[in-house]
Design an enzyme around this catalytic site. Structure first.
Site, mmCIF file in Angstrom:
data_model
loop_
_atom_site.group_PDB
_atom_site.id
_atom_site.type_symbol
_atom_site.label_atom_id
_atom_site.label_comp_id
_atom_site.label_asym_id
_atom_site.label_seq_id
_atom_site.Cartn_x
_atom_site.Cartn_y
_atom_site.Cartn_z
ATOM 1 N N ALA A 16 0.651 -1.368 -0.015
ATOM 2 C CA ALA A 16 0.064 -0.018 0.113
ATOM 3 C C ALA A 16 0.729 1.320 0.143
ATOM 4 O O ALA A 16 0.205 2.385 0.070
ATOM 5 C CB ALA A 16 -0.924 -0.028 1.178
ATOM 6 N N GLY A 19 2.070 3.422 -5.825
ATOM 7 C CA GLY A 19 0.989 2.963 -7.049
ATOM 8 C C GLY A 19 -0.459 2.623 -6.790
ATOM 9 O O GLY A 19 -1.193 3.140 -6.064
ATOM 10 N N ARG A 40 6.676 -2.606 3.535
ATOM 11 C CA ARG A 40 7.850 -2.405 4.230
ATOM 12 C C ARG A 40 8.361 -0.936 4.433
ATOM 13 O O ARG A 40 8.683 -0.718 5.249
ATOM 14 C CB ARG A 40 8.868 -3.030 3.361
ATOM 15 C CG ARG A 40 8.935 -4.505 3.284
ATOM 16 C CD ARG A 40 9.961 -5.117 2.154
ATOM 17 N NE ARG A 40 9.805 -4.714 1.002
ATOM 18 C CZ ARG A 40 10.548 -5.122 0.002
ATOM 19 N NH1 ARG A 40 11.577 -5.624 0.242
ATOM 20 N NH2 ARG A 40 10.296 -4.480 -1.150
ATOM 21 N N ASP A 63 6.113 -7.202 5.751
ATOM 22 C CA ASP A 63 7.006 -7.863 4.357
ATOM 23 C C ASP A 63 5.971 -8.943 3.848
ATOM 24 O O ASP A 63 6.093 -10.277 4.682
ATOM 25 C CB ASP A 63 8.438 -8.293 4.727
ATOM 26 C CG ASP A 63 9.159 -8.741 3.424
ATOM 27 O OD1 ASP A 63 8.349 -8.779 2.450
ATOM 28 O OD2 ASP A 63 10.134 -8.924 3.639
ATOM 29 N N TYR A 159 8.635 -13.719 -13.440
ATOM 30 C CA TYR A 159 7.398 -12.928 -13.066
ATOM 31 C C TYR A 159 6.110 -13.142 -13.848
ATOM 32 O O TYR A 159 5.230 -13.512 -13.290
ATOM 33 C CB TYR A 159 7.859 -11.351 -13.698
ATOM 34 C CG TYR A 159 6.453 -10.691 -13.433
ATOM 35 C CD1 TYR A 159 6.430 -10.039 -11.973
ATOM 36 C CD2 TYR A 159 5.756 -10.286 -14.459
ATOM 37 C CE1 TYR A 159 5.414 -9.074 -11.805
ATOM 38 C CE2 TYR A 159 4.533 -9.281 -14.162
ATOM 39 C CZ TYR A 159 4.494 -8.617 -12.808
ATOM 40 O OH TYR A 159 3.371 -7.940 -12.683
ATOM 41 N N LYS A 163 2.581 -14.854 -12.026
ATOM 42 C CA LYS A 163 1.365 -14.394 -12.439
ATOM 43 C C LYS A 163 0.316 -15.310 -12.854
ATOM 44 O O LYS A 163 -0.820 -15.410 -12.609
ATOM 45 C CB LYS A 163 1.553 -12.941 -13.182
ATOM 46 C CG LYS A 163 2.035 -12.043 -12.545
ATOM 47 C CD LYS A 163 1.430 -11.522 -11.361
ATOM 48 C CE LYS A 163 2.125 -10.236 -10.615
ATOM 49 N NZ LYS A 163 1.108 -10.046 -9.387
#
Length: 200
Positions: A16, A19, A40, A63, A159, A163
């Site tokens: 949070a 972005g 973090r 984290d 990545y 996803k």
């Protein structure tokens, strides 16, 4: 009835501090939800508090790549706010790495945050809702269309794989909740987030 029915209830938003995570937290605050922003960089979350919004923001350091940290956040929520009614799994990791010479710690970061961390947060939220008899909670995974296609660049392979895993995990979650007879709702918001060499 829409989001207004959740006014005063507790939403946890991971990642949070910037972005889309920050934007989601702000939107929920404007709708009157109590928002726990987890990241973090906890000091960055506080910068996004919406003055005059009916909701209340709690910025908590955590984290998503560390199970102990996740469990501590959920314990804090239980002890101080009662429990989670809404979970937005937004946190993600995508360090630059190649399939042939990528660093193990980079791959581990991607999988620990994007797959395992998301799964742990989901498990803890669902178990909390079930214990409290919350049958109208919901869980949203923020995902990328990169999970539906081959990677555009080699450095995005891990990545993209993570996803795709999010998509599969969501379908498994739906089946699990259906088998339990639960009305907890789950969904995914997929964005055009395709890592490039410069973005990574």
């Amino acid at each position: 009835m829409g989001i207004e029915k959740y006014k005063g209830r507790v939403a946890l938003v991971t990642g949070a501090s910037a972005g889309i995570g920050a934007a989601i937290a702000q939107a929920l605050l404007k709708e009157g939800l109590t928002v726990v922003g987890m990241a973090r960089r906890v000091e960055k979350i506080k910068e996004f508090e919406v003055k005059g919004a009916p909701g209340k923001l709690h910025a908590i350091a955590g984290d998503v790549g560390d199970e102990g940290s996740i469990l501590s956040v959920f314990k804090w929520i239980k002890d101080n706010l009662g429990g989670v009614d809404v979970l937005i799994n937004n946190a993600a990791s995508f360090p630059h790495n190649q399939p042939t010479d990528g660093k193990t710690e980079d791959w581990k970061s991607i999988l620990d945050v994007n797959v395992l961390g998301l799964s742990i947060c989901t498990r803890e939220a669902v178990q909390d809702m079930l214990r409290r008899g919350v049958d109208d909670g919901f869980i949203i995974h923020i995902n990328s269309i990169a999970g539906h296609m081959p990677p555009f660049i080699a450095a995005g392979a891990m990545y993209s794989a993570s996803k795709h895993a999010v998509k599969v995990l969501l379908e498994g979650l739906r089946k699990d909740l259906t088998a339990r007879g639960s009305k907890i709702r789950v969904g995914v918001y997929e964005m055009l987030v395709i890592p490039t060499a410069s973005a990574l």
